[in-house]
Design a protein around this motif. Sequence first.
Motif, short mmCIF file in Angstrom:
data_model
loop_
_atom_site.label_atom_id
_atom_site.label_comp_id
_atom_site.label_asym_id
_atom_site.label_seq_id
_atom_site.Cartn_x
_atom_site.Cartn_y
_atom_site.Cartn_z
N GLU A 60 0.85 -1.19 0.00
CA GLU A 60 0.00 0.00 0.00
C GLU A 60 0.88 1.23 0.00
OE1 GLU A 60 -3.28 2.34 2.75
OE2 GLU A 60 -2.06 0.77 3.62
N GLY A 61 0.81 2.00 -1.08
CA GLY A 61 1.58 3.24 -1.15
C GLY A 61 0.96 4.28 -0.23
N ARG A 62 1.78 4.87 0.60
CA ARG A 62 1.35 5.92 1.52
C ARG A 62 2.42 6.99 1.54
NH1 ARG A 62 1.01 2.11 6.74
NH2 ARG A 62 0.15 0.37 5.60
N ILE A 81 0.16 15.14 11.29
CA ILE A 81 0.77 14.20 10.37
C ILE A 81 -0.37 13.49 9.66
CG2 ILE A 81 2.24 12.18 10.04
CD1 ILE A 81 3.69 12.98 12.63
N LEU A 82 -0.49 13.76 8.36
CA LEU A 82 -1.51 13.12 7.54
C LEU A 82 -0.92 11.92 6.83
CD1 LEU A 82 -3.01 16.33 5.89
CD2 LEU A 82 -3.79 15.17 7.97
N VAL A 83 -1.70 10.88 6.71
CA VAL A 83 -1.31 9.72 5.91
C VAL A 83 -2.11 9.84 4.63
CG1 VAL A 83 -1.15 7.21 5.78
CG2 VAL A 83 -0.94 8.37 8.00
N VAL A 140 -6.51 11.84 1.55
CA VAL A 140 -6.09 11.67 2.94
C VAL A 140 -6.75 10.40 3.48
CG1 VAL A 140 -6.10 12.65 5.26
CG2 VAL A 140 -5.78 14.15 3.28
N LEU A 141 -5.91 9.43 3.84
CA LEU A 141 -6.41 8.17 4.37
C LEU A 141 -6.79 8.30 5.84
CD1 LEU A 141 -3.75 5.81 2.76
CD2 LEU A 141 -6.11 6.18 2.00
N ALA A 185 5.36 3.11 13.50
CA ALA A 185 4.32 2.13 13.82
C ALA A 185 3.35 1.99 12.66
CB ALA A 185 3.58 2.53 15.09
N ASP A 186 2.98 3.10 12.04
CA ASP A 186 2.06 3.06 10.91
C ASP A 186 2.73 2.41 9.69
OD1 ASP A 186 -0.69 4.26 9.93
OD2 ASP A 186 0.77 4.58 8.32
#
Length: 157
Positions: free
Chosen positions: A5-7, A27-29, A44-45, A77-78
């Motif tokens: 999964e590209g983030r 901090i946005l993913v 934005v996930l 962690a993410d």
Amino acid sequence: MMAYEGRTYHGIKGAGSDKDEWQPTRILVEKPEPGPTERQSVTVLRELKAKDEDELGGYGWGYNGGGTSRAAAAILADALDLGTPEQAGLSMSEWPQDAIRVALREDFCVDFLGQFADEWRLGRAAVLRWARGWYVQRGISELPEALRELPPLVDLD
């Protein structure tokens, strides 16, 4: 090979000195969309939130300190699919720590977050490749699942 999964992690420094205009550091993913520049169109996930922001001061970067360590722990962690403290309903002070995670987090601060300006973006693939190299350099063979198979390199041709 597991699905990748590209983030992209997008840090935005909080601003404002007046309580009415103050914005916390975020901090946005994000999921980048293909195009001339990935920054033109993103989804934005989720947002990585510091549960103990009021108590400990939230996230930070561009220096070496507690906010930078909290940001590093959340991003790692993410990225490593370990779940963030917030997802577990814990504050950073309650989050399980071991010597490897602490050293990984602090080196990530030195190599990345301590160097960042007010706003930045960092791809998950870069985080994974850095973390894999960190484990290999230390001779640690017990890798988190996310590091066992790295995402494919992008063909620049």
